[in-house]
Design an enzyme around this catalytic site. Structure first.
Site, PDB file in Angstrom:
ATOM      1  N   GLN A 231       0.828  -1.212   0.000  1.00  0.00           N
ATOM      2  CA  GLN A 231       0.000   0.000   0.000  1.00  0.00           C
ATOM      3  C   GLN A 231       0.862   1.262   0.000  1.00  0.00           C
ATOM      4  OE1 GLN A 231      -2.591   1.112   3.569  1.00  0.00           O
ATOM      5  NE2 GLN A 231      -4.054   0.954   1.889  1.00  0.00           N
ATOM      6  N   HIS A 233       0.745   5.072   0.885  1.00  0.00           N
ATOM      7  CA  HIS A 233      -0.032   6.051   1.646  1.00  0.00           C
ATOM      8  C   HIS A 233       0.162   7.405   0.983  1.00  0.00           C
ATOM      9  CE1 HIS A 233      -1.456   8.515   4.937  1.00  0.00           C
ATOM     10  NE2 HIS A 233      -1.796   7.450   5.621  1.00  0.00           N
ATOM     11  N   LEU A 243       5.379   9.411   8.271  1.00  0.00           N
ATOM     12  CA  LEU A 243       3.955   9.486   7.938  1.00  0.00           C
ATOM     13  C   LEU A 243       3.267  10.689   8.554  1.00  0.00           C
ATOM     14  CD1 LEU A 243       1.462   7.859   6.748  1.00  0.00           C
ATOM     15  CD2 LEU A 243       1.002   7.279   9.115  1.00  0.00           C
ATOM     16  N   GLU A 246      -3.485   9.852   8.103  1.00  0.00           N
ATOM     17  CA  GLU A 246      -4.725  10.111   7.384  1.00  0.00           C
ATOM     18  C   GLU A 246      -5.729  10.868   8.264  1.00  0.00           C
ATOM     19  OE1 GLU A 246      -5.839   7.000   4.621  1.00  0.00           O
ATOM     20  OE2 GLU A 246      -7.691   6.806   5.757  1.00  0.00           O
ATOM     21  N   ARG A 277      -6.898   4.952  -0.096  1.00  0.00           N
ATOM     22  CA  ARG A 277      -5.504   5.354  -0.311  1.00  0.00           C
ATOM     23  C   ARG A 277      -5.003   5.093  -1.724  1.00  0.00           C
ATOM     24  NH1 ARG A 277      -3.227   3.316   5.564  1.00  0.00           N
ATOM     25  NH2 ARG A 277      -4.251   5.017   6.673  1.00  0.00           N
ATOM     26  N   HIS A 345       3.797   1.925   2.682  1.00  0.00           N
ATOM     27  CA  HIS A 345       3.289   2.033   4.048  1.00  0.00           C
ATOM     28  C   HIS A 345       2.916   0.699   4.680  1.00  0.00           C
ATOM     29  CE1 HIS A 345       1.260   3.879   7.395  1.00  0.00           C
ATOM     30  NE2 HIS A 345       0.081   3.410   7.059  1.00  0.00           N
TER      31      HIS A 345
HETATM   32  C1  LIG Z   1       3.697   5.034  10.460  1.00  0.00           C
HETATM   33  C2  LIG Z   1       2.568   4.054  10.474  1.00  0.00           C
HETATM   34  C3  LIG Z   1       1.306   4.455  10.883  1.00  0.00           C
HETATM   35  C4  LIG Z   1       0.250   3.543  10.902  1.00  0.00           C
HETATM   36  N1  LIG Z   1      -0.980   3.978  11.334  1.00  0.00           N
HETATM   37  C5  LIG Z   1      -1.993   3.084  11.399  1.00  0.00           C
HETATM   38  C6  LIG Z   1      -3.278   3.487  11.888  1.00  0.00           C
HETATM   39  O1  LIG Z   1      -3.488   4.642  12.264  1.00  0.00           O
HETATM   40  N2  LIG Z   1      -4.252   2.564  11.936  1.00  0.00           N
HETATM   41  C7  LIG Z   1      -4.060   1.278  11.542  1.00  0.00           C
HETATM   42  O2  LIG Z   1      -4.979   0.474  11.647  1.00  0.00           O
HETATM   43  N3  LIG Z   1      -2.852   0.870  11.092  1.00  0.00           N
HETATM   44  C8  LIG Z   1      -1.828   1.748  11.010  1.00  0.00           C
HETATM   45  N4  LIG Z   1      -0.604   1.333  10.536  1.00  0.00           N
HETATM   46  C9  LIG Z   1      -0.408  -0.092  10.243  1.00  0.00           C
HETATM   47  C10 LIG Z   1      -0.247  -0.872  11.525  1.00  0.00           C
HETATM   48  O3  LIG Z   1       0.386  -0.071  12.493  1.00  0.00           O
HETATM   49  C11 LIG Z   1       0.573  -2.134  11.340  1.00  0.00           C
HETATM   50  O4  LIG Z   1       0.056  -2.883  10.303  1.00  0.00           O
HETATM   51  C12 LIG Z   1       0.572  -2.990  12.599  1.00  0.00           C
HETATM   52  O5  LIG Z   1       0.938  -2.226  13.716  1.00  0.00           O
HETATM   53  C13 LIG Z   1       1.469  -4.190  12.469  1.00  0.00           C
HETATM   54  O6  LIG Z   1       1.550  -4.843  13.717  1.00  0.00           O
HETATM   55  P1  LIG Z   1       2.207  -6.269  13.849  1.00  0.00           P
HETATM   56  O7  LIG Z   1       2.014  -6.691  15.250  1.00  0.00           O
HETATM   57  O8  LIG Z   1       1.730  -7.145  12.776  1.00  0.00           O
HETATM   58  O9  LIG Z   1       3.767  -6.015  13.566  1.00  0.00           O
HETATM   59  P2  LIG Z   1       4.854  -5.077  14.262  1.00  0.00           P
HETATM   60  O10 LIG Z   1       4.294  -4.144  15.251  1.00  0.00           O
HETATM   61  O11 LIG Z   1       5.662  -4.498  13.154  1.00  0.00           O
HETATM   62  O12 LIG Z   1       5.748  -6.094  15.079  1.00  0.00           O
HETATM   63  C14 LIG Z   1       6.579  -7.025  14.449  1.00  0.00           C
HETATM   64  C15 LIG Z   1       7.339  -7.773  15.512  1.00  0.00           C
HETATM   65  O13 LIG Z   1       8.042  -8.849  14.929  1.00  0.00           O
HETATM   66  C16 LIG Z   1       9.324  -8.941  15.468  1.00  0.00           C
HETATM   67  N5  LIG Z   1      10.206  -9.578  14.489  1.00  0.00           N
HETATM   68  C17 LIG Z   1      10.298  -9.315  13.167  1.00  0.00           C
HETATM   69  N6  LIG Z   1      11.228 -10.108  12.605  1.00  0.00           N
HETATM   70  C18 LIG Z   1      11.738 -10.880  13.592  1.00  0.00           C
HETATM   71  C19 LIG Z   1      12.755 -11.890  13.629  1.00  0.00           C
HETATM   72  N7  LIG Z   1      13.450 -12.258  12.556  1.00  0.00           N
HETATM   73  N8  LIG Z   1      13.025 -12.471  14.819  1.00  0.00           N
HETATM   74  C20 LIG Z   1      12.347 -12.087  15.942  1.00  0.00           C
HETATM   75  N9  LIG Z   1      11.382 -11.142  15.941  1.00  0.00           N
HETATM   76  C21 LIG Z   1      11.095 -10.548  14.790  1.00  0.00           C
HETATM   77  C22 LIG Z   1       9.699  -7.514  15.787  1.00  0.00           C
HETATM   78  O14 LIG Z   1      10.670  -7.479  16.799  1.00  0.00           O
HETATM   79  C23 LIG Z   1       8.369  -6.946  16.258  1.00  0.00           C
HETATM   80  O15 LIG Z   1       8.219  -7.187  17.635  1.00  0.00           O
HETATM   81  C24 LIG Z   1       0.454   2.223  10.497  1.00  0.00           C
HETATM   82  C25 LIG Z   1       1.713   1.818  10.078  1.00  0.00           C
HETATM   83  C26 LIG Z   1       2.761   2.724  10.045  1.00  0.00           C
HETATM   84  C27 LIG Z   1       4.090   2.273   9.561  1.00  0.00           C
END
Ligand SMILES: Cc1cc2nc3c(=O)[nH]c(=O)nc-3n(C[C@H](O)[C@H](O)[C@H](O)COP(=O)(O)OP(=O)(O)OC[C@H]3O[C@@H](n4cnc5c(N)ncnc54)[C@H](O)[C@@H]3O)c2cc1C
Ligand code: SF4
Ligand code: FES
Lengths: 573, 251
Positions: A231, A233, A243, A246, A277, A345
């Site tokens: 995606q 943004h 970022l 939005e 988006r 994004h």
């Molecule tokens: C700037 C920004 C703003 C956003 N705003 C929004 C919003 O307002 N609303 C919304 O719904 N979404 C938003 N998003 C999207 C959303 O935040 C993410 O999709 C979501 O937080 C992802 O969460 P997750 O738990 O899947 O991964 P993450 O929070 O990225 O966590 C990944 C984890 O995996 C671990 N990891 C990765 N690789 C390894 C490895 N090889 N070995 C051990 N550990 C590993 C990392 O240490 C981390 O703890 C935004 C994204 C960004 C970048």
């Protein structure tokens, strides 16, 4: 090699991983949580705008409406049974976060407030000012501290999955503090490793978002799905890619071109700044190509104008936007418009799972941004993904725990041999690597290739060129050198392992993009400008082979249980 | 035109190899919109792959990248080279923490203290509250304001690095942990104050904190941990008086 045993092992301490961990702990099984950074550093922390659910009805909202917005937003590539479950569970999860202390913004009567977001037809995005991800992550991480069943292994980098007897039996991880390799065995393993925005040069994603989980699953034989849909943004700060949420448009901000026109009236007049988006990002590029962009130090931009909102509203609802714009580009949005451009994004694609988070590889689950469980299709709606992490994190954690409770222990000897092989592989590959290429240089060339050739608009030719350049980069990577031989916090070795994953995942983005000869959601092909439901109402599946990804296709699920399904139709706003 | 450059003087320490920390100087391109972290990553990618440090978000919110910059604890993703230019920039690991390697410090101590202060909502009915539409616990904007500021902490450890008490008394819970405890104590949804106060009140160091306020000065998120410590002390004193006057009450 040390062997650590858990019933359920979770890789990733972001919102999805922590939600899965708590759900599994509540089921009473032992949970290991491995993360390459401390959980509160996970990139969830950077999410700003908010999380969507039907938490109010005085706005005219309903489950059916949230469902339809999601399906339409996805350009009909979402699995409708999955989107149905998602909207049904969303409010439970966000209110659970409320009970766990998340400081959601409120109405005067103390009920939770909601704001407008792109592609959502009514106000339904709950928010904690403009630091929603930060507050959600800290609240859930701190809550997780009270569960004794959850044992954390912070700053451990997972290098591979243990696959024996056709099942995923855990992982091998490198403890950064000591540099030692350890085996983590489990009856169910959950990847919650987040996104892979760092495949591109210009991204809102943190340095750690290298898509390791995608790489781990792919190498273990599980398919990656819908990877042709990253995606873009519409509002990233030039230079850094930071970022601007939005929510800035949700609160009433305007997008204007160099003539000061709100150009979206030519593209999506019914929704304007609150369109989805993919459509807005394309409109911005079209404006710039037509010479209506605003030239700047880092190329053309358009302008996000918040001045008419006034400083009281900006300070109350968008304080972080003001802080970021002032600090990183020296612009106070109360007085001047902010230059912005489309920025990578979020990854719609991921490890293919069913609604339970189960991948086709027995014992392996995935949730959060790393998973493609069917919710987002070709374009996710802003504020659906934080909720996605909770809804599917919880379900996956529960299902994995129940599965673990019925699964016998695996054979220790076979697994230990696999662990030793993995350590030997890494030592042989990178231990004495003295070539003429630097890890950082290859990473940055990869990012530039993706940026130049796999952007908002693509053509068959640009994509084939990208595939060619990826082959060259992989060849160069065989000559990479690792100068660091200290075991403790060898971040150069870790970076090499990440880039190794990135080079492979990039191919799983490019290959289906070439084959998908249509434009849908975030994939806009200049050579195939229409959506083609006859041929491409299907998810792509990328399987690893020696010669790169092999692509298969899987039909989209178009049925629901209680909500009314939305048959594919022209996507009109 | 030749590119302008700037010098970084960086502390190096590789366990097993270096007996003690040394300083290594690198020359990197100077850009007025580069932060110290950009310069460090430039070094790692182009000059010396062996330099280790932590970072992720590059937007001042993940809390990974705290280091001493010219002697002051700062987030290196928010400290601009232009603040030092044309002088060289001195980059060291955060003070008051054991150094693991190069610019990476050991924060285990804080992670333990964080758990000790029970930083989560405590109430008896927590697990039986109904979920979903309309079931939020009501909290007015004013009630939210009571604790919000103390919940802005990104665990960056800058305050510990600046704290003269923590430097002398490592058992001191420290600014961020106390601020977080205070955050939950002040939350209208919480009923766990009685469980947290003994941990805090009896903790080493809190009475030595003289309201120097160094923590609040360096805090990048305006958490004002010094205020949290002062209010906690006041509350602890009140609790103590209450327990004297009403030995069986409120226990
Ligand atoms: C700037 C920004 C703003 C956003 N705003 C929004 C919003 O307002 N609303 C919304 O719904 N979404 C938003 N998003 C999207 C959303 O935040 C993410 O999709 C979501 O937080 C992802 O969460 P997750 O738990 O899947 O991964 P993450 O929070 O990225 O966590 C990944 C984890 O995996 C671990 N990891 C990765 N690789 C390894 C490895 N090889 N070995 C051990 N550990 C590993 C990392 O240490 C981390 O703890 C935004 C994204 C960004 C970048
Ligand atoms: S209180 Fe401030 S300085 Fe201390 S850890 Fe939290 S954010 Fe950092
Ligand atoms: S890199 Fe996240 S706070 Fe600096």
């Amino acid at each position: 090699m040390d062997v650590i045993k858990h019933d359920v092992l979770i890789v990733g301490g972001g919102l999805a991983g922590l939600r899965a961990a708590i759900a599994a702990a509540v089921e009473g099984v032992s949970v290991g949580l491995v993360s390459k950074v401390y959980p509160m550093r996970s990139h969830t922390v950077s999410a700003e705008g908010g999380a969507a659910a039907v938490v109010r009805t005085d706005t005219g909202d309903s489950l059916q409406l949230h469902f339809e917005d999601t399906i339409k937003g996805s350009d009909f590539l979402a699995d409708q049974n999955v989107a149905e479950y998602f909207v049904q569970e969303a409010a439970n999860e966000l209110i659970q976060m409320e009970h766990w202390g998340c400081p959601w913004s409120r109405e005067p009567d103390g009920s939770v407030a909601v704001r407008a977001f792109g592609g959502m037809s009514v106000h339904r995005t709950m928010f904690a000012s403009d630091k929603s991800g930060f507050h959600m992550l800290h609240a859930i991480f701190q809550t997780s501290l009270k569960y004794d069943k959850i044992v954390r292994y912070d700053e451990n980098f997972v290098t591979s999955l243990l696959v024996d007897d056709g099942r995923c039996q855990g992982v091998v991880a490198m403890d950064q503090r000591s540099g030692e390799f350890r085996l983590f065995t489990a009856k169910a393993t959950i990847l919650a490793t987040g996104g892979c925005g760092r495949l591109w040069a210009f991204t809102t994603n943190g340095f750690i978002n290298t898509g390791d989980g995608h790489g781990l699953a792919y190498r273990a034989g599980a398919p990656l799905s819908d990877m042709e849909f990253p995606q873009y943004h519409p509002t990233g700060l030039p230079g850094t890619g930071i970022l601007i949420t939005e929510a800035a448009r949700g609160e009433g901000g305007y997008l204007v071109n160099k003539n000061g026109d709100r150009f979206l009236s030519d593209y999506i007049p019914s929704r304007m700044e609150l369109g989805p988006r993919d459509i807005i990002s394309r409109a911005e590029i079209t404006e710039m190509e037509a010479g209506r962009g605003v030239p700047g130090r880092y190329g053309d931009t358009v302008m996000l104008d918040l001045r008419h909102l006034g400083d009281e509203l900006i300070n109350r609802k968008l304080p972080f936007v003001r802080e970021l714009a002032e600090r990183y580009i020296g612009i106070d949005p109360v007085h001047n418009p902010i230059p912005v451009r489309p920025v990578v994004h979020y990854m719609m694609g991921g490890v293919r799972t069913d609604i339970d988070g189960q991948s086709p590889l027995p014992g392996l689950f995935a949730c959060g941004e790393a998973a493609q469980e069917g919710l987002n299709g070709a374009n996710r709606l802003g504020s659906n993904s934080l909720t996605e992490c909770l809804v599917f994190g919880a379900r996956t954690g529960r299902v994995a725990a129940r599965l673990a409770a019925q699964t016998p222990e695996a054979s220790a000897a076979a697994i230990e041999a696999l662990g030793a092989d993995e350590e030997a592989r890494i030592a042989a590959r990178f231990g004495e690597a003295t070539g003429d290429e630097r890890v950082g240089q290859i990473r940055s060339d990869l990012q530039l290739t993706m940026e130049r050739l796999v952007g908002v608009y693509r053509t068959g030719d640009s994509l084939k060129q990208a595939a060619e350049e990826l082959r060259t980069l992989k060849e160069r990577f065989t000559r990479v050198r690792v100068d660091d031989h200290t075991r403790v916090f060898n971040m150069e070795l870790q970076a090499a392992l990440e880039v190794d994953f990135m080079l492979e995942i990039a191919e799983t983005v490019v290959a289906p993009s070439i084959l998908r000869e249509e434009s849908r959601g975030s994939q806009a092909r200049r050579d195939f400008t229409d959506r083609d439901d006859e041929k491409f109402l299907v998810h792509s599946l990328a399987y690893r082979t020696e010669n790169g990804p092999q692509i298969e296709w899987q039909p989209v699920i178009l049925t629901t249980e209680s909500l009314t399904a939305l048959p594919p139709a022209e996507r009109k706003y | 035109m030749t590119e302008s450059t700037i010098k970084l003087a960086v502390t190096r320490y590789r366990p097993g190899q270096d007996r003690e920390p040394t300083v290594q100087t690198y020359t990197v391109p100077y850009h007025d919109d580069w932060v110290v972290l950009d310069a460090l990553q430039y070094v790692k990618d182009n000059i010396d792959g062996t330099l280790s440090f932590r970072w992720s978000c590059h937007m001042g919110v993940c809390g990974s990248c705290g280091m001493m910059v010219d002697g002051t604890p700062k987030l290196t993703c928010a400290a601009f080279l232009r603040e030092s230019y044309p002088r060289e920039v001195r980059v060291e690991p955060l003070a008051n923490f054991p150094v693991v390697r190069d610019l990476i410090v050991d924060i285990d101590d804080f992670m333990h203290k964080l758990s000790e202060v029970k930083p989560y909502i405590i109430r008896e009915d927590l697990d039986s509250l109904p979920l979903g539409l309309g079931h939020e616990l009501r909290q007015t904007p004013a009630e939210l304001e009571d604790f919000k500021q103390f919940g802005m902490c990104i665990n960056c450890m800058l305050c510990y690095s600046a704290c003269p008490v923590y430097a002398m008394e490592p058992k001191f819970l420290g600014p961020a942990a106390i601020a977080l405890a205070h955050r939950y104590n002040m939350d209208s949804r919480d009923q766990g104050r009685n469980q947290r106060m003994p941990v805090i009140g009896s903790s080493e160091g809190i009475w030595e904190c003289t309201f120097v306020g160094e923590c609040s000065v360096v805090c990048p998120k305006h958490v004002d941990p010094a205020a949290a410590i002062q209010r906690t002390k006041l509350a602890t004193t009140n609790d103590w008086f209450k327990s004297m006057l009403m030995p069986w009450g409120n226990r």
